[in-house]
Design a protein around this motif. Structure first.
Motif, PDB file in Angstrom:
ATOM      1  N   LEU A 194      49.373  30.762   0.611  1.00  0.00           N
ATOM      2  CA  LEU A 194      49.414  31.621  -0.430  1.00  0.00           C
ATOM      3  C   LEU A 194      50.148  30.993  -1.662  1.00  0.00           C
ATOM      4  CD1 LEU A 194      50.728  34.777   1.594  1.00  0.00           C
ATOM      5  CD2 LEU A 194      48.231  34.427   0.720  1.00  0.00           C
ATOM      6  N   ARG A 195      49.971  31.205  -2.824  1.00  0.00           N
ATOM      7  CA  ARG A 195      50.477  30.493  -4.084  1.00  0.00           C
ATOM      8  C   ARG A 195      51.196  31.292  -4.935  1.00  0.00           C
ATOM      9  NH1 ARG A 195      46.604  25.758  -5.936  1.00  0.00           N
ATOM     10  NH2 ARG A 195      45.022  27.525  -5.767  1.00  0.00           N
ATOM     11  N   ASP A 196      52.450  30.993  -5.661  1.00  0.00           N
ATOM     12  CA  ASP A 196      53.227  31.805  -6.749  1.00  0.00           C
ATOM     13  C   ASP A 196      52.186  32.008  -7.862  1.00  0.00           C
ATOM     14  OD1 ASP A 196      54.635  32.497  -8.787  1.00  0.00           O
ATOM     15  OD2 ASP A 196      56.572  31.350  -7.669  1.00  0.00           O
ATOM     16  N   PRO A 197      51.954  33.167  -7.947  1.00  0.00           N
ATOM     17  CA  PRO A 197      50.779  33.450  -9.171  1.00  0.00           C
ATOM     18  C   PRO A 197      51.345  32.970 -10.394  1.00  0.00           C
ATOM     19  CG  PRO A 197      51.957  35.507  -8.288  1.00  0.00           C
ATOM     20  CD  PRO A 197      52.368  34.450  -7.556  1.00  0.00           C
TER      21      PRO A 197
ATOM     22  N   SER B 229      51.854  25.465  -8.186  1.00  0.00           N
ATOM     23  CA  SER B 229      52.735  24.176  -7.387  1.00  0.00           C
ATOM     24  C   SER B 229      53.464  24.824  -6.416  1.00  0.00           C
ATOM     25  CB  SER B 229      53.279  23.022  -8.351  1.00  0.00           C
ATOM     26  OG  SER B 229      54.445  23.761  -8.982  1.00  0.00           O
ATOM     27  N   ARG B 230      53.731  26.045  -6.497  1.00  0.00           N
ATOM     28  CA  ARG B 230      54.777  26.573  -5.491  1.00  0.00           C
ATOM     29  C   ARG B 230      53.807  27.364  -4.615  1.00  0.00           C
ATOM     30  NH1 ARG B 230      59.369  25.383  -4.246  1.00  0.00           N
ATOM     31  NH2 ARG B 230      60.038  26.708  -2.559  1.00  0.00           N
ATOM     32  N   ILE B 231      54.147  27.036  -3.292  1.00  0.00           N
ATOM     33  CA  ILE B 231      53.637  27.647  -2.174  1.00  0.00           C
ATOM     34  C   ILE B 231      54.724  28.648  -1.761  1.00  0.00           C
ATOM     35  CG2 ILE B 231      52.449  27.505   0.151  1.00  0.00           C
ATOM     36  CD1 ILE B 231      51.000  26.055  -2.145  1.00  0.00           C
ATOM     37  N   THR B 232      54.063  29.988  -1.348  1.00  0.00           N
ATOM     38  CA  THR B 232      55.204  31.091  -0.962  1.00  0.00           C
ATOM     39  C   THR B 232      54.936  31.250   0.465  1.00  0.00           C
ATOM     40  OG1 THR B 232      53.539  32.766  -1.567  1.00  0.00           O
ATOM     41  CG2 THR B 232      54.963  31.832  -3.294  1.00  0.00           C
ATOM     42  N   GLY B 233      53.920  31.080   1.186  1.00  0.00           N
ATOM     43  CA  GLY B 233      53.844  31.144   2.529  1.00  0.00           C
ATOM     44  C   GLY B 233      52.266  31.123   3.165  1.00  0.00           C
ATOM     45  N   VAL B 234      51.795  31.746   4.124  1.00  0.00           N
ATOM     46  CA  VAL B 234      50.578  31.784   4.616  1.00  0.00           C
ATOM     47  C   VAL B 234      50.002  32.867   4.896  1.00  0.00           C
ATOM     48  CG1 VAL B 234      50.693  29.374   5.542  1.00  0.00           C
ATOM     49  CG2 VAL B 234      51.136  31.329   6.815  1.00  0.00           C
ATOM     50  N   GLU B 235      48.600  33.278   4.825  1.00  0.00           N
ATOM     51  CA  GLU B 235      47.977  34.477   5.190  1.00  0.00           C
ATOM     52  C   GLU B 235      47.254  34.048   6.599  1.00  0.00           C
ATOM     53  OE1 GLU B 235      45.043  36.824   2.803  1.00  0.00           O
ATOM     54  OE2 GLU B 235      43.776  35.593   4.091  1.00  0.00           O
ATOM     55  N   TYR B 236      47.522  34.973   7.745  1.00  0.00           N
ATOM     56  CA  TYR B 236      47.077  34.720   8.870  1.00  0.00           C
ATOM     57  C   TYR B 236      46.247  35.999   9.471  1.00  0.00           C
ATOM     58  CZ  TYR B 236      51.287  36.335  11.117  1.00  0.00           C
ATOM     59  OH  TYR B 236      52.203  37.207  11.586  1.00  0.00           O
ATOM     60  N   PHE B 237      45.498  35.717  10.523  1.00  0.00           N
ATOM     61  CA  PHE B 237      44.949  36.887  11.249  1.00  0.00           C
ATOM     62  C   PHE B 237      45.523  36.873  12.710  1.00  0.00           C
ATOM     63  CE2 PHE B 237      42.044  36.872   7.555  1.00  0.00           C
ATOM     64  CZ  PHE B 237      41.867  37.857   7.288  1.00  0.00           C
ATOM     65  N   GLN B 238      45.658  37.881  13.339  1.00  0.00           N
ATOM     66  CA  GLN B 238      46.067  38.075  14.405  1.00  0.00           C
ATOM     67  C   GLN B 238      45.508  39.519  15.147  1.00  0.00           C
ATOM     68  OE1 GLN B 238      50.325  38.522  15.320  1.00  0.00           O
ATOM     69  NE2 GLN B 238      49.986  36.878  17.011  1.00  0.00           N
ATOM     70  N   ALA B 239      44.639  39.389  16.038  1.00  0.00           N
ATOM     71  CA  ALA B 239      44.049  40.624  16.547  1.00  0.00           C
ATOM     72  C   ALA B 239      43.202  41.445  15.455  1.00  0.00           C
ATOM     73  CB  ALA B 239      45.025  41.477  17.387  1.00  0.00           C
ATOM     74  N   GLY B 240      42.713  40.541  14.719  1.00  0.00           N
ATOM     75  CA  GLY B 240      41.561  41.053  13.841  1.00  0.00           C
ATOM     76  C   GLY B 240      42.554  41.719  12.597  1.00  0.00           C
ATOM     77  N   GLU B 241      43.939  41.855  12.475  1.00  0.00           N
ATOM     78  CA  GLU B 241      44.584  42.261  11.236  1.00  0.00           C
ATOM     79  C   GLU B 241      45.106  41.057  10.543  1.00  0.00           C
ATOM     80  OE1 GLU B 241      47.390  45.359  11.056  1.00  0.00           O
ATOM     81  OE2 GLU B 241      47.111  45.791  13.054  1.00  0.00           O
TER      82      GLU B 241
ATOM     83  N   VAL C 144      51.373  17.660  -0.460  1.00  0.00           N
ATOM     84  CA  VAL C 144      50.019  17.798  -1.451  1.00  0.00           C
ATOM     85  C   VAL C 144      50.391  17.696  -2.646  1.00  0.00           C
ATOM     86  CG1 VAL C 144      48.264  19.452  -1.846  1.00  0.00           C
ATOM     87  CG2 VAL C 144      49.088  19.247   0.483  1.00  0.00           C
ATOM     88  N   HIS C 145      49.722  16.668  -3.223  1.00  0.00           N
ATOM     89  CA  HIS C 145      50.043  15.900  -4.476  1.00  0.00           C
ATOM     90  C   HIS C 145      50.427  17.058  -5.682  1.00  0.00           C
ATOM     91  CE1 HIS C 145      49.462  12.012  -3.907  1.00  0.00           C
ATOM     92  NE2 HIS C 145      47.779  11.916  -3.622  1.00  0.00           N
ATOM     93  N   ASP C 146      49.544  18.285  -5.910  1.00  0.00           N
ATOM     94  CA  ASP C 146      49.979  19.098  -6.848  1.00  0.00           C
ATOM     95  C   ASP C 146      50.893  20.210  -6.386  1.00  0.00           C
ATOM     96  OD1 ASP C 146      47.756  20.082  -5.497  1.00  0.00           O
ATOM     97  OD2 ASP C 146      46.426  20.368  -7.023  1.00  0.00           O
ATOM     98  N   THR C 147      51.613  20.047  -5.495  1.00  0.00           N
ATOM     99  CA  THR C 147      52.311  21.004  -4.951  1.00  0.00           C
ATOM    100  C   THR C 147      53.685  20.614  -4.684  1.00  0.00           C
ATOM    101  OG1 THR C 147      52.205  20.765  -2.610  1.00  0.00           O
ATOM    102  CG2 THR C 147      50.409  22.080  -3.850  1.00  0.00           C
ATOM    103  N   ASP C 148      54.816  21.607  -4.744  1.00  0.00           N
ATOM    104  CA  ASP C 148      56.163  21.097  -4.486  1.00  0.00           C
ATOM    105  C   ASP C 148      56.678  21.173  -3.163  1.00  0.00           C
ATOM    106  OD1 ASP C 148      56.150  21.431  -7.228  1.00  0.00           O
ATOM    107  OD2 ASP C 148      57.037  23.624  -7.268  1.00  0.00           O
ATOM    108  N   ASN C 149      55.869  22.215  -2.232  1.00  0.00           N
ATOM    109  CA  ASN C 149      56.633  22.473  -0.991  1.00  0.00           C
ATOM    110  C   ASN C 149      55.583  22.548   0.056  1.00  0.00           C
ATOM    111  OD1 ASN C 149      55.479  24.789  -2.236  1.00  0.00           O
ATOM    112  ND2 ASN C 149      57.089  26.014  -1.331  1.00  0.00           N
ATOM    113  N   LEU C 150      54.236  22.046  -0.038  1.00  0.00           N
ATOM    114  CA  LEU C 150      53.187  21.928   0.802  1.00  0.00           C
ATOM    115  C   LEU C 150      52.805  20.865   1.391  1.00  0.00           C
ATOM    116  CD1 LEU C 150      50.922  23.663   2.528  1.00  0.00           C
ATOM    117  CD2 LEU C 150      49.514  23.100   0.431  1.00  0.00           C
ATOM    118  N   TYR C 151      53.191  20.720   2.831  1.00  0.00           N
ATOM    119  CA  TYR C 151      52.959  19.344   3.494  1.00  0.00           C
ATOM    120  C   TYR C 151      51.680  19.546   4.421  1.00  0.00           C
ATOM    121  CZ  TYR C 151      57.613  17.999   1.627  1.00  0.00           C
ATOM    122  OH  TYR C 151      58.486  17.230   0.745  1.00  0.00           O
TER     123      TYR C 151
END
Ligand SMILES: Cc1cc2nc3c(=O)[nH]c(=O)nc-3n(C[C@H](O)[C@H](O)[C@H](O)COP(=O)(O)OP(=O)(O)OC[C@H]3O[C@@H](n4cnc5c(N)ncnc54)[C@H](O)[C@@H]3O)c2cc1C
Ligand code: SF4
Lengths: 522, 177
Positions: free
Chosen positions: A238-241, A245-257, A480-487
């Motif tokens: 997920l990116r800061d709108p 370049s700022r990554i704020t977290g991730v989206e994931y699925f667990q048991a269909g949610e 990752v080149h065009d980001t501050d905090n994504l590896y």
């Protein structure tokens, strides 16, 4: 979308994937006081799940969304990728080798593929520290081709009958061998047991003699308070709108949610294909995917072309004895990369402990023998077969790539698609070496010699590191080149493949990443 | 009680167990026992099971008695947990049922040819010389089926014993395949 899964209140770092790279980073970062959450697509596993059966071992393989594969050298994701705590490293064979110096500069030296943004000397200290942390057995002096580095902490594993028989072929054809360096205990090490030489490594080593992440990094990560969330399939970052370049977290699925989890830092260590897929899925209407500003994401996908040469001997070889990885190694031809029509390094892994069935079994590879002839043949092979595997270098090419398929999984996520074709010089190298391998088998005294098909071993590239943003996805620390905090971590960072098994190198890179991230935080 | 005894004996012998429908009850037993007990297949038809046994036994003698049909049928009910080798060979779990059904129906038609021996059927299949074969290429199916048969006949503690190989398990397979 639900925010923050249970027990995961605002970690400092999210790591995607609880495999070789992810658990090393989790342990190292948490030990410096960072709050780390690992999201793992597969189930929770422990050593008691490692049942000694090739059939059961199939459960340990990738069971997530299917990967579409194209090309004349398909990467074999279903065989090469793992699922659940420990990843594919949970039942890897523990062949741990350093890349050679020349592997880091194939573009400068030979005009093929890509150079690495770092050299052997930059990684050397990390090879050394990781090897003492996990425990390696070997004979550094006998490995005359080994780049300089600390001696192995344990003596080599013993050589059994099969190894002794095959060695004669190398001796007679003027090739040198050395005991295979392995992340397997030849003697008790750091509270873990010594190997019993029963050949079950491919199904996972429940006694902890083989340094799989369940017995190396996982206990340290747990001790340091890392939270691992299982059955959590990460879709995208997920990116800061307001700040791309700022990554704020991730989206994931667990048991269909669908869930989201936020942190200051995100590390993708989901093995090659999924790591690239997660980044590719993170493009949105206005912005290209992170790391894809110059259409480099997914490119330079590599996989070692491998093949096994078999021989039947009059001498007894007892091929069930030993470990799956083999007993001996030969790197004699490794540094001769340029050979006219053929290109690349290669190595022989010699005298694997082998079973009659399963994909790599001697019975499976001989479809010409069936019916009444089969049992006597298998009984003969069970005492007299020898086998050794060629691992050859792949040339990194931009057109070999991971991309998104038009098809979607049950959660509506685009499947990954891989396309991988071999360069003619690589195909030529494989043919040449396999022919030599058969000569070696004959020289060892085999009465019958044959070889298996060309197969894809290990999957690398796709999010390659480099100094030039136009030719790579990350810098030498995996940012990752065009980001501050994504590896990114894992073999997807490899700009070129070399011809050695990748886990030691990806661990050394992860160790360097951990050191860098810790210094940055201080 | 009888079931518990059977289960204990099987575990000692190292045979892998699974649940099979036999005469309307779900019983935990090995694929070989399921065959003797007359299990009801869940995914394949009786006809497909018969063809499967004939072809597999021709490739790897002993496959029928080792319960090849019960093994494959039970794995086809396992979804993503399927342990079939087809998973490695480009046939993911959701496609496995269709893969076996199409090939076995083609095999059934072939075996119905008058005076055609199982041995000759296998020869034609492995050379891709069967007219109107449907599904994945016949030779590929024969490769996969032979590997399945090797699994059930020689991939177990009993199979290793037949080849004179010490099994030396760290953890013996004890539950379903
Ligand atoms: C049979 C076999 C033998 C091998 N032997 C050797 C050997 O002897 N020497 C050697 O160097 N290498 C060997 N390898 C290769 C080695 O296993 C890999 O190089 C290594 O495990 C890669 O580490 P990784 O951390 O990148 O990935 P993994 O260890 O595979 O871990 C990746 C993890 O990420 C998870 N994941 C994937 N997608 C997602 C997602 N979307 N969301 C959340 N989690 C996700 C996976 O489930 C997995 O657990 C072998 C591999 C196999 C299959
Ligand atoms: S052979 Fe050694 S390393 Fe392999 S599973 Fe057995 S004890 Fe473990």
């Amino acid at each position: 979308m639900k925010s923050d899964g249970a027990g995961m209140d605002s970690p400092d770092t999210i790591i995607v994937g609880a495999g070789a790279a992810g658990l090393l980073l989790a342990a190292r970062l948490a030990e410096t006081g960072r709050r780390v959450t690992v999201l793992e697509a597969g189930p929770k596993r422990s050593t008691s799940d490692l049942i000694s059966s090739q059939i059961w071992a199939r459960r340990l393989k990738w069971s997530g969304p299917h990967v579409e594969e194209l090309g004349d050298h398909k990467v074999g994701h279903a065989f090469n990728a793992g699922f659940g705590t420990g990843g594919s490293a949970v039942h890897h064979y523990g062949v741990w080798l350093r890349l050679h110096r020349g592997d880091f500069s194939v573009a400068s030296d030979h005009g093929v593929g890509l150079d690495w943004p770092l050299d052997y000397d930059t990684l050397r200290a990390h090879y050394d520290s990781v090897q003492s942390e996990v425990g390696l057995s070997g004979d550094a002096e006998a490995e005359v081709w080994r780049p300089d580095g600390a001696d192995y902490p344990m003596p080599p594993l013993p050589i059994f009958a099969q190894g002794r028989v095959l060695k004669k072929g190398f001796d007679k054809t003027g090739r040198r061998t050395a005991p295979l360096p392995l992340a397997i205990n030849s003697q008790p090490y750091q509270g873990r047991a010594a190997c019993q030489y029963d050949g079950w490594c491919d199904a996972g080593c429940p006694i902890g003699a083989l340094a799989n992440p369940l017995v190396t990094w996982l206990p340290r990560a747990q001790e340091a308070g890392v939270h691992i969330e299982h059955n959590a399939f990460v879709n995208r970052v997920l990116r800061d709108p307001n700040k791309a370049s700022r990554i704020t977290g991730v989206e994931y699925f667990q048991a269909g949610e669908r869930h989201s989890l936020h942190a200051q830092q995100v590390i993708i260590a989901a093995f090659t294909v999924q790591s690239a897929r997660i980044l590719l899925s993170s493009a949105d209407n206005n912005r290209p995917a992170p790391g894809n500003q110059f259409d480099q994401l997914g490119r330079y996908l590599t996989s070692h072309p491998a093949g096994t040469v078999f021989g039947l001997f009059d001498e007894e070889t007892y091929p069930h004895q030993g470990v799956s990885g083999g007993q001996l190694i030969s790197h004699d031809d490794y540094d001769k990369k340029n050979q006219g029509a053929a290109f690349g390094s290669s190595q022989w892994l010699i005298a694997h402990a082998i079973k009659p069935h399963d994909l790599l079994g001697y019975g499976t590879g001989r479809p010409d023998i069936s019916g009444e002839k089969l049992k006597p043949w298998l009984q003969d092979a069970a005492r007299h077969i020898g086998n050794m595997t060629l691992v050859a270098e792949d040339i990194a090419k931009p057109e070999n790539r991971i991309s998104l398929s038009g098809q979607r999984d049950v959660n509506g996520i685009a499947l990954a698609r891989t396309e991988h074709n071999l360069d003619t010089r690589t195909a030529q190298l494989w043919e040449q070496r396999i022919a030599e391998g058969q000569d070696i088998m004959r020289a060892a005294g085999a009465r019958e010699v044959w070889h298996g098909p060309r197969v894809a071993m290990h999957i690398m590239g796709g999010t390659v590191m480099g100094n030039d943003e136009k030719l790579s996805v990350t810098d030498s620390y995996g940012r990752v080149h065009d980001t501050d905090n994504l590896y990114v971590s894992g073999p997807s960072l490899f700009p070129s493949s070399g011809a050695v098994n990748p886990t030691f190198t990806l661990s050394a890179i992860a160790s360097r990443q951990a050191e860098h991230l810790t210094k940055q935080a201080d | 009680m009888a079931l518990a005894t059977t289960r204990r004996r099987l575990l000692t012998g190292g045979a892998a167990l699974s649940w099979f429908l036999v005469n309307g009850s779900w019983l935990c037993m090995s694929a070989a026992q399921a065959r003797v007990a007359g299990f009801s297949p869940q995914k394949l038809t009786d006809e497909q099971c018969t063809t499967l046994e004939i072809l597999a036994d021709e490739l790897v003698p002993g496959a029928r008695d080792a319960g090849i049909a019960a093994f494959i049928d039970s794995q086809l009910t396992a979804g993503e947990e399927s342990l079939l080798i087809a998973k490695y060979l480009g046939v993911p779990a959701p496609q496995q049922l269709g893969f076996y059904q199409a090939a076995l129906d083609s095999g059934t038609r072939l075996l119905a040819t008058q005076d055609l021996s199982a041995a000759f059927a296998i020869e034609l299949i492995s050379k891709d010389e069967v007219l109107n074969w449907e599904g994945a290429p016949a030779s590929f199916f024969s490769f996969v089926l032979r590997a399945d048969a090797l699994d059930v006949v020689y991939g177990t503690e009993h199979g290793f014993e037949q080849l004179g190989i010490p099994y030396m398990a760290h953890i013996s397979p004890q539950e379903a395949w």
